[in-house]
Design a protein around this motif. Sequence first.
Motif, short mmCIF file in Angstrom:
data_model
loop_
_atom_site.label_atom_id
_atom_site.label_comp_id
_atom_site.label_asym_id
_atom_site.label_seq_id
_atom_site.Cartn_x
_atom_site.Cartn_y
_atom_site.Cartn_z
N ASP A 200 -4.24 15.76 7.82
CA ASP A 200 -4.98 15.70 6.66
C ASP A 200 -5.28 16.40 5.31
N PHE A 201 -4.82 18.05 5.91
CA PHE A 201 -4.50 19.05 4.80
C PHE A 201 -3.89 18.62 3.96
N PHE A 202 -2.39 17.51 4.45
CA PHE A 202 -1.01 17.39 3.40
C PHE A 202 -1.60 16.24 2.94
N GLY A 203 -3.06 15.45 2.82
CA GLY A 203 -3.51 13.91 2.72
C GLY A 203 -2.28 12.98 3.55
N PHE A 204 -2.27 13.03 4.38
CA PHE A 204 -1.02 12.18 4.76
C PHE A 204 -2.08 11.28 5.78
N SER A 205 -1.03 10.09 5.77
CA SER A 205 -1.35 8.77 7.28
C SER A 205 -1.53 9.17 8.40
N GLU A 206 -2.34 9.00 9.19
CA GLU A 206 -2.20 9.47 10.93
C GLU A 206 -1.01 7.90 11.33
N ASN A 207 -0.73 6.86 10.49
CA ASN A 207 -0.13 6.14 11.14
C ASN A 207 1.36 6.10 11.09
#
Length: 376
Positions: A200-207
């Motif tokens: 989340d810190f990098f604004g990424f998706s967990e998928n």
Amino acid sequence: MNKYIHKVSVENRCKFCYADTMTRIILSGGGTLGSVSPLLALFEEMQEKIPHMKCVWVGTITGPEKKIAEGYGIEYKSIASGKFRRYFSIQNFLDILQILVGFFQSIFFIISFKPSLVLTAGGFVAVPLVWAAWILRVPIHIHQQDARVGLANKLMAPFATLITATFEKNVKYFKNKNVVVTGNPLRKDLACLDKTEAVDFFGFSENLPVLLVMGGGTGALVINKLIADSFDQLIEFCQIIHSTGEGKMIYLKKNSRYRAYEFLYHMGLSHAYAASDLVISRAGMSTLTELAMFAKPAIIIPIPYSHQEDNAREFENKNAARVLHQNDLTPEKFVKIIQESLQDKNLLKTFSENIGKMFPNDAAKKATEEIIKIIR
């Protein structure tokens, strides 16, 4: 009244004497960041174990170590430095003059600073400093972090009071010396964080899996070019955190699956390790030690014909990472290997388990215990 006055004067004298027993230590290394990380780890540990300590970092005039040392609150002093090359070069003659200048600068600085110890983990800037320290009878501690002993450490080792080493195999290179195998010291400012929080810190998706790409402390143009040339294919199946190196930023089209930084500091680096499922890295020992601490599956691309190949071999022999040779790589091959690795969960698990066993976790503590024994 006289007794009281006498008592106060004795107390004041003791306070003066205690202040005069400040433990002064010179840390030296730089030019690249390879020798910097273990020194910072030892600095952090010594701060806790050695009261009333003052450190000064002696480094190069233009190296990246100045900014980092000052970021830790360490006073910085630069000296002239040169490099001993194992091949003929006109620059060798010019560098001999630089080394002589650095030697006399070191003599004058040591006399004025009055250190209890000179501590280095390699780097040519430390060579004239160590020679000067030996002449002035200042204890010298050298840390040998790489699998192959570099020329700078070979030049300094005969004058060392103490040598600590990462690997047991290093001991045989330092005959008739006090050598203690400690592992490689690791900085305490790196933290183990939650993966979800880090993603989340990098604004990424967990998928989608996260690929962390690092080229070492000063970056790697070859790795940067591989990322640029394979960018469109990579972002189809993974998200990328890319540490390019200072002044080596590559400008790719904006994409939500790509984050680029010249350098990842402290918590930024901790978040990057926590978020990543696979790491692409050079084979500098400081970075490899961090990968071991975080038990990160890794693909290692050592600098060809350098000590990094020896470092990488240590990990490859223990099935702790995959090693790729730079000269054999194409963007197509690079993409294929990364995709296959990310899809092979058993492989990632094996690499994670094995790399986590490469080093002890208390190297800085062990080395500091040895340092305390030799400080005068």
